[in-house]
Design a protein around this motif. Sequence first.
Motif, PDB file in Angstrom:
ATOM      1  N   ASP A  38      52.151  90.618  35.906  1.00  0.00           N
ATOM      2  CA  ASP A  38      51.409  90.814  34.667  1.00  0.00           C
ATOM      3  C   ASP A  38      52.336  90.461  33.511  1.00  0.00           C
ATOM      4  O   ASP A  38      53.353  91.130  33.305  1.00  0.00           O
ATOM      5  CB  ASP A  38      50.933  92.260  34.573  1.00  0.00           C
ATOM      6  CG  ASP A  38      50.139  92.530  33.324  1.00  0.00           C
ATOM      7  OD1 ASP A  38      50.744  92.608  32.243  1.00  0.00           O
ATOM      8  OD2 ASP A  38      48.904  92.694  33.415  1.00  0.00           O
ATOM      9  N   CYS A  96      52.984  97.700  37.682  1.00  0.00           N
ATOM     10  CA  CYS A  96      51.990  96.876  37.000  1.00  0.00           C
ATOM     11  C   CYS A  96      50.840  96.578  37.964  1.00  0.00           C
ATOM     12  O   CYS A  96      50.961  96.793  39.176  1.00  0.00           O
ATOM     13  CB  CYS A  96      52.601  95.603  36.433  1.00  0.00           C
ATOM     14  SG  CYS A  96      53.718  94.721  37.513  1.00  0.00           S
ATOM     15  N   ALA A 121      53.168  93.222  30.983  1.00  0.00           N
ATOM     16  CA  ALA A 121      54.057  94.254  31.508  1.00  0.00           C
ATOM     17  C   ALA A 121      55.497  93.754  31.574  1.00  0.00           C
ATOM     18  O   ALA A 121      56.442  94.484  31.259  1.00  0.00           O
ATOM     19  CB  ALA A 121      53.591  94.707  32.888  1.00  0.00           C
TER      20      ALA A 121
END
Length: 240
Positions: A34, A10, A37
């Motif tokens: 993230d 990510c 993600a």
Amino acid sequence: MSLDIRLFPCLSDNYGFLARDTATGAVAAIDTPDAAAVLADLEQSGWGRLDLILNTHWHPDHTQGNAAVKAATGCATVGPEEVRKAAPLDRIVRGGDVVRLGDTALEVTDTPGHTLGHVVYRDAAGGQAFVGDTLFALGCGRLFEGTPEQMWDSLRTLAAWTDETTLWCAHEYTAANARFALSLDDRPEMAAHAARIFAARERGEPTVPTTLATEKAFNPFLRAADAADFAARRAAKDSF
């Protein structure tokens, strides 16, 4: 008891991790680079729950997804006190504490250097450790807040673990680290190790996890003679 671990890339070079206690199904995310993600990999895993976020340190690329992931899953957030500079925490931990993920005991170790409050989480029984930005494959974290002496002590603490320990590092820096390692180490085995790393990256494969035995054999920072030698190597890497 054991952990199933999922790694996913990510941001530009971070890795996210999901860890599942096989006995109970309890799941943790180690850091939240993230939120999208993390949640996407959780959905793909089919594990159906997220119980904990375990933050290693306060930097945004490790904490910025906390709020969104907690809102989506109802999980609890756990980490060192410094994380509160960037994200809310439900539980503060420090070295010597233990976090339970189902039947798995994750030992918390203080590893100042990259930041002053950095911690790592280790499943000692299962031989797995989430080392954040303290130790990388062939590298270590930059000293944004701590001193060389602090980071050297942190690395020596990790080096005392069993050689078979699997290390889940939070960034894909290994090719660049290998080029620096080659500048200090002309052993044929170092060249062969670096060649394997370059080939893996050409194939788009991650170089994480690594093992403590591998890092003790090749990592130029773990191979430093003492704190002064470490400081010189860290300064050289910063300008390499």
